[in-house]
Enzyme design. Structure first.
Site, PDB file in Angstrom:
ATOM      1  N   HIS A 235       0.825  -1.218   0.000  1.00  0.00           N
ATOM      2  CA  HIS A 235       0.000   0.000   0.000  1.00  0.00           C
ATOM      3  C   HIS A 235       0.855   1.262   0.000  1.00  0.00           C
ATOM      4  O   HIS A 235       0.553   2.246   0.674  1.00  0.00           O
ATOM      5  CB  HIS A 235      -0.932   0.015   1.220  1.00  0.00           C
ATOM      6  CG  HIS A 235      -1.922  -1.105   1.251  1.00  0.00           C
ATOM      7  ND1 HIS A 235      -2.895  -1.259   0.287  1.00  0.00           N
ATOM      8  CD2 HIS A 235      -2.090  -2.122   2.136  1.00  0.00           C
ATOM      9  CE1 HIS A 235      -3.634  -2.327   0.570  1.00  0.00           C
ATOM     10  NE2 HIS A 235      -3.152  -2.875   1.681  1.00  0.00           N
ATOM     11  N   ASP A 295      -0.189  -5.374   6.172  1.00  0.00           N
ATOM     12  CA  ASP A 295      -1.167  -6.288   5.567  1.00  0.00           C
ATOM     13  C   ASP A 295      -1.082  -6.271   4.044  1.00  0.00           C
ATOM     14  O   ASP A 295      -0.518  -5.365   3.442  1.00  0.00           O
ATOM     15  CB  ASP A 295      -2.587  -5.902   5.994  1.00  0.00           C
ATOM     16  CG  ASP A 295      -2.996  -4.537   5.454  1.00  0.00           C
ATOM     17  OD1 ASP A 295      -2.153  -3.614   5.481  1.00  0.00           O
ATOM     18  OD2 ASP A 295      -4.142  -4.393   5.005  1.00  0.00           O
ATOM     19  N   GLU A 296      -1.638  -7.291   3.444  1.00  0.00           N
ATOM     20  CA  GLU A 296      -1.891  -7.389   2.002  1.00  0.00           C
ATOM     21  C   GLU A 296      -0.669  -7.031   1.144  1.00  0.00           C
ATOM     22  O   GLU A 296      -0.738  -6.195   0.244  1.00  0.00           O
ATOM     23  CB  GLU A 296      -3.077  -6.491   1.618  1.00  0.00           C
ATOM     24  CG  GLU A 296      -4.380  -6.922   2.254  1.00  0.00           C
ATOM     25  CD  GLU A 296      -5.558  -6.077   1.806  1.00  0.00           C
ATOM     26  OE1 GLU A 296      -6.635  -6.646   1.567  1.00  0.00           O
ATOM     27  OE2 GLU A 296      -5.416  -4.851   1.708  1.00  0.00           O
ATOM     28  N   VAL A 297       0.446  -7.662   1.411  1.00  0.00           N
ATOM     29  CA  VAL A 297       1.647  -7.429   0.610  1.00  0.00           C
ATOM     30  C   VAL A 297       1.618  -8.361  -0.606  1.00  0.00           C
ATOM     31  O   VAL A 297       1.579  -9.582  -0.466  1.00  0.00           O
ATOM     32  CB  VAL A 297       2.927  -7.676   1.440  1.00  0.00           C
ATOM     33  CG1 VAL A 297       4.162  -7.413   0.589  1.00  0.00           C
ATOM     34  CG2 VAL A 297       2.925  -6.786   2.685  1.00  0.00           C
TER      35      VAL A 297
END
Length: 500
Positions: A235, A295-297
């Site tokens: 992100h 998160d969410e890599v």
């Protein structure tokens, strides 16, 4: 004047002086549905005996025993705000403490001829004032009344927060602070205590240092913590526009594709930047914690980059890119720890086995595996946990979805009493893919109120029917205060008969 606000050391008290607080005795109250406290106090006893409140004669002042007096700007401002909500009251200063409390205990007793509010510090006093304001109701003749009441109150969980995402859509400062679309004041009226702030980064939509300072002070004056989130290594696309070589170049075959992925975890310059960045952030945000995301890599860019592949082989990571993520996160945590700040992280950081400090707070948000299992695993490892999974308010559905929000309990998992004590609370999250300044407030309220009561009131408070009746009234109260909270179901607010 009929009433004074009496202060003794460590306690805030409302007492009578030179007359009567209440006007003529009203008798049995007939508008019982008007007494709709939200969230429900820990101990609450109200009689049908009611008293009229006289705007001409009601006043609160601090007693001679006050240890603060007019120097307490925090409560002075609070009193002025409540004057706007109810012209009945004239508030003057009482007690001021600088330290936030997560377990503010207050007691409120209302009888003829006085109302007494005791609080351990200013933060409990703020909550007590909100309770008092909710107890005042208008009868069918337009007269303000308040019932004989005794309340003892404190929050069930210390962390009661709302996450607002200003990265997908920029939220103008006036939306956060001012006007009728106001998240922060509503945090206090619903008794949440933490504002979790994400950021936006285009050239024309920025929060200046003075903006940030204003938000922090605006929140502090309402007893609200501001915790920023700086999410890395994923992100971070917008970061690359300003920081050379921070992001990982992606490859298509043997050539760069011209696109970029997560933060480049193999360059020392990445960590040099993070050291400088978080050193500055630690001085800007006074809270003891920073949310570091994690998160969410997306690993695909790392997988395509030949330099990353070579580094993976040197470190013995094989093809497991979660180990590379853990390598980066571990170095980042060491950088933040050096600033003397604690940190919150999303659950992936824990799931990937990163070595964490004992005071790390793990933020659970995923639905698979079941969040109950995750909460059990986090607390079994000895870490403090906060929950958001069932409280993603950006997810909407037809009907009264607040019911499932209300029923979710962060301690509803298999574990020991010691594990349950490690649950510090939770946050309602409003992610911004489909939310901007035009729909933020009605999307948030009163659904976030359901989360607020779950995190404040006793665990036994689970009656959905009772909650519905009170929440309808609380929503009408917000509308009356100028907040465009959406309706729960068909019906109307009583003040709408007057065209308000």
């Amino acid at each position: 004047m009929y009433c004074l606000l009496k202060l003794v050391p460590l306690f805030l008290a409302v007492a009578v002086c030179n007359g009567w607080l209440f006007g003529d005795f009203v008798g049995k109250q007939k508008e019982q549905d008007e007494i709709s406290l939200w969230p429900l106090p820990q101990k609450f006893q109200s009689s049908a005996v009611a008293f009229k409140l006289s705007p001409a004669s009601f006043q609160i002042v601090h007693a001679k025993q006050s240890s603060a007096g007019p120097s307490c700007s925090l409560l002075e401002n609070a009193f002025r705000r409540y004057e706007l909500h109810s012209p009945l009251f004239t508030f003057e200063p009482v007690l001021c403490y600088k330290r936030f409390c997560s377990l503010c205990v207050d007691e409120l007793s209302i009888d003829e001829p006085s109302a007494v509010l005791k609080a351990a510090n200013v933060w409990g006093a703020l909550r007590g004032l909100e309770t008092f304001s909710q107890l005042v109701y208008e009868d069918y003749y337009g007269v303000n009344n308040i019932n004989k009441t005794d309340i003892s109150d404190f929050p069930r969980f210390a962390h009661r927060g709302i996450l607002l995402d200003s990265s997908r859509h920029f939220l103008p400062l006036k939306v956060i602070l001012l006007g009728h679309r106001t998240p922060l004041p509503l945090l206090k009226s619903n008794w949440d205590s933490v504002y979790h702030w994400g950021a936006y980064h285009p050239f024309t939509h920025v929060y200046t240092p003075s903006d940030v300072k204003m938000v922090i002070e605006f929140a502090r004056m309402r007893g609200i913590r501001v915790i920023p989130e700086f999410d890395t290594p994923g992100h971070t696309e917008s970061w690359g526009n300003g920081i050379k070589d921070l992001l990982t170049p992606c490859y298509s075959g043997s050539s760069p594709s011209g696109t970029f992925g997560p933060v480049n975890p193999i360059l020392n310059s990445s960590y040099d930047f993070m050291t400088q960045f978080f050193k500055e952030i630690s001085t800007v945000f006074p809270d003891a914690y920073i949310h570091l995301g994690g998160d969410e890599v997306d690993f695909r860019c790392w997988e395509s980059n030949p330099d990353i592949q070579k580094f993976m082989a040197q470190q013995g990571f094989g093809k497991d890119y979660s180990k590379l993520e853990s390598f980066y996160i571990q170095r980042l945590l060491d950088i933040v720890a050096a600033t003397k700040k604690g940190y919150m992280v999303w659950q992936e950081v824990f799931d990937n086995g990163v070595k964490l400090k004992a005071d790390t707070q793990i933020h659970v948000w995923k639905g698979r595996p079941q969040y109950q299992d995750e909460m059990g695993q986090v607390t079994a490892a000895g870490f403090r946990a906060l929950l958001s999974t069932p409280w993603y308010l950006n997810r909407i559905s037809y009907g009264q979805d607040w019911v499932n929000i209300y029923k979710a309990d962060p301690q509803n998992f298999t574990g020991t009493d010691a594990q349950k004590k490690l649950v510090i609370g939770g946050e309602a999250c409003l992610w911004g893919e489909y939310v901007d300044a035009t729909n933020l407030t009605p999307r948030l309220w009163p659904r976030a109120s359901a989360v607020a009561e779950r995190l404040w009131s006793d665990k036994s408070v689970t009656d959905v029917g009772n909650a519905y009746n009170r929440l309808v009234q609380h929503r009408c109260r917000m509308v009356k205060r100028g907040i465009p909270a959406e309706p729960l179901f068909v019906g109307h607010c009583r003040q709408e008969y007057k065209g308000l």
